[in-house]
Design an enzyme around this catalytic site. Structure first.
Site, mmCIF file in Angstrom:
data_model
loop_
_atom_site.group_PDB
_atom_site.id
_atom_site.type_symbol
_atom_site.label_atom_id
_atom_site.label_comp_id
_atom_site.label_asym_id
_atom_site.label_seq_id
_atom_site.Cartn_x
_atom_site.Cartn_y
_atom_site.Cartn_z
ATOM 1 N N HIS A 307 0.857 -1.180 0.000
ATOM 2 C CA HIS A 307 0.000 0.000 0.000
ATOM 3 C C HIS A 307 0.895 1.231 0.000
ATOM 4 O O HIS A 307 1.943 1.234 0.628
ATOM 5 C CB HIS A 307 -0.907 0.005 1.246
ATOM 6 C CG HIS A 307 -2.058 0.936 1.100
ATOM 7 N ND1 HIS A 307 -1.958 2.278 1.406
ATOM 8 C CD2 HIS A 307 -3.313 0.733 0.642
ATOM 9 C CE1 HIS A 307 -3.121 2.846 1.158
ATOM 10 N NE2 HIS A 307 -3.955 1.939 0.678
ATOM 11 N N ASP A 365 -7.902 -5.328 0.321
ATOM 12 C CA ASP A 365 -8.475 -6.178 -0.712
ATOM 13 C C ASP A 365 -8.029 -7.629 -0.647
ATOM 14 O O ASP A 365 -8.515 -8.457 -1.403
ATOM 15 C CB ASP A 365 -8.133 -5.604 -2.101
ATOM 16 C CG ASP A 365 -9.078 -4.473 -2.455
ATOM 17 O OD1 ASP A 365 -10.207 -4.496 -1.941
ATOM 18 O OD2 ASP A 365 -8.680 -3.578 -3.210
#
Ligand code: ACO
Length: 430
Positions: A307, A365
């Site tokens: 991320h 996710d």
């Protein structure tokens, strides 16, 4: 504004004084707005790694500590005690609603769920195998041709109706895309149902028989939507702000955000994670795929890992992993081979020097797709589900930007590396 300044000195000895700005929490930012005027130079930061694009009061993230707060409330508390519609109110209005305010807001969302029948007929123009994200972004963009009564962006009442329409109609638009793709009749929204039960009914109901809504499935959806509701200046939200900074029609700006979300480096990752787990297929192949992810010459990446902001852990992933256990248990799917594979892949990657050194952790996710799969939602709809949850974040940021006094169009600068001036050559001389 803080009382600190930063001095940038040019090679020729000239210097620019740049004021720092302090937020409520988080690091200071340096205001470089006057840099070009002072020194005749721009800054260069592809991907906006060190650049703030706006001031915002909506969401705070501390990527090193794994902190995510909506309007100051930690997401863990909202996930435990709140529900998605209340979180929508919070994100849009900045405060938690009273009971009356929540009733009114919920009622307004319920009463805006239907689509204009002409808009519904658009779906017949799509091929049956069109990706649902393509249909959803197309139909949301087309809303700009329907709601002329509410597009005076300087009118707060119009902005409010726009916000409610997006939050209320996106599930209906998504369900219509799904039904079109499987050739089933469209199921109209039901105002007697709560937000997530209505979604399940529109997705899985058929006119031929009653559909039994599973409250655990509705609860799981609600939690996923809370966790996806906002994430400050991510790619799709920045896209909405950028597109709308020209005072463009707000429905078009949301359609732009949906398109940005679709990419596999962003919201498309939940679909890509499931495809990756299916490709890995068996725990005996994990080492091979981890090696591929580490190989610079191989484009393969571990989807659902890494991320831009979280460099310790993604708090949303921690909550979703827990929810995954609960949902699979309640749906009697505890032996889900995909979940087992995901848990093992996570363990292998977390112990691997490459992932440790680069601070790569599972993101939101990594597990969300497994929950969607358990609920019977097809893989191609995963990113659409993300869009339903994120719509409120896009709208809250849009509203914040449009309401800003002295708002300016977004217009970044560039480092030009093309050809220097040259003269046009007639075609016979090239
Ligand atoms: N697998 C393998 N290596 C990775 C991964 C990964 N998933 N993610 C990052 N890396 C490596 C990069 O190759 C890079 O290595 P290098 O320093 O040797 O060049 C290093 O880690 C830093 O990665 P960047 O791509 O520079 O980080 P960036 O912040 O630009 O990208 C992103 C973040 C896009 C999320 C990236 O980690 C990625 O592609 N992950 C997989 C896709 C994904 O899960 N996206 C969802 C993000 S969450 C969301 O949007 C909702």
């Amino acid at each position: 504004m803080s009382d600190k300044t930063y001095t940038l000195t040019a090679p020729d000895g000239r210097s620019a004084e740049l004021p720092a700005m302090s937020g409520t929490v988080g690091p200071d930012v340096v205001n470089i707005g006057s840099l070009y005027k002072q020194l005749g130079i721009f800054t260069y930061d592809p991907g906006f790694v060190s650049t703030g694009s706006c001031e915002s009061e909506i969401t705070f993230i501390d990527g090193n500590e794994g902190v995510l707060m909506y309007r100051g409330y930690p997401v863990e508390q909202l996930a435990e005690h709140s529900h998605f519609v209340e979180v929508c109110y919070l994100l849009l209005n900045g405060v938690l609603p009273t009971a009356d305010e929540l009733d009114q807001f919920t009622d307004s969302i319920r009463r805006h769920t239907m689509l204009n029948e002409s808009l519904l007929r658009f779906y017949n123009g799509f091929h049956h195998d069109a990706h649902p994200m393509a249909m959803v972004s197309g139909v949301v963009g087309s809303m700009s041709a329907f709601y002329h009564d509410s597009t005076d962006i300087t009118n707060p009442k119009h902005r409010e109706i726009f916000a409610h329409r997006i939050i209320a109609k996106l599930p209906t638009i998504a369900a219509a895309a799904y039904k079109h793709s499987i050739g089933q009749p469209f199921i109209y929204p039901r105002n007697d149902l709560d937000y997530c039960s209505n979604i399940l009914n529109m997705f899985f109901g058929v006119p031929a028989e009653p559909y039994q809504i599973d409250p655990i499935a509705a609860e799981a959806l609600d939690l996923l939507f809370i966790l996806h509701a906002d994430h400050e200046q991510n790619c799709s939200t920045s896209t909405v702000r950028m597109a709308a900074s020209s005072s463009a029609n707000p429905y078009s700006a949301i359609a732009a955000g949906i398109s940005a979300l679709w990419g596999p480096a962003h919201g498309g990752a939940n679909e890509a994670v499931l495809e990756m787990l299916e490709e890995i297929g068996d725990r005996k192949n994990i080492e091979k795929y981890v090696a591929k992810a580490k190989d610079k010459n191989d484009p393969f990446r571990l989807m659902g890992f890494g991320h831009r902001v979280y460099k310790n852990f993604d708090p949303r992933a921690t909550i979703i992993r827990e929810m995954c256990h609960k949902v699979l248990k309640n749906l009697g799917q505890t032996d889900s081979p995909l979940f087992e594979l995901a848990l093992e892949l996570e363990q292998v990657a977390l112990k691997d020097e490459y992932f440790i050194e680069k601070n790569l952790y599972p993101n939101v996710d990594f597990y969300s797709g497994i929950i969607y799969r358990a609920l019977g939602i097809p893989t191609s709809m995963f990113t659409v589900m993300f869009a339903i949850g994120r719509a409120v974040g896009w709208v809250a940021h849009w509203d914040e930007m449009i309401s800003e006094p002295g708002r300016r169009i977004s217009r970044p600068r560039q480092l030009y590396t093309g050809s220097d001036k040259r003269d046009y050559a007639p075609i016979e001389k090239r």
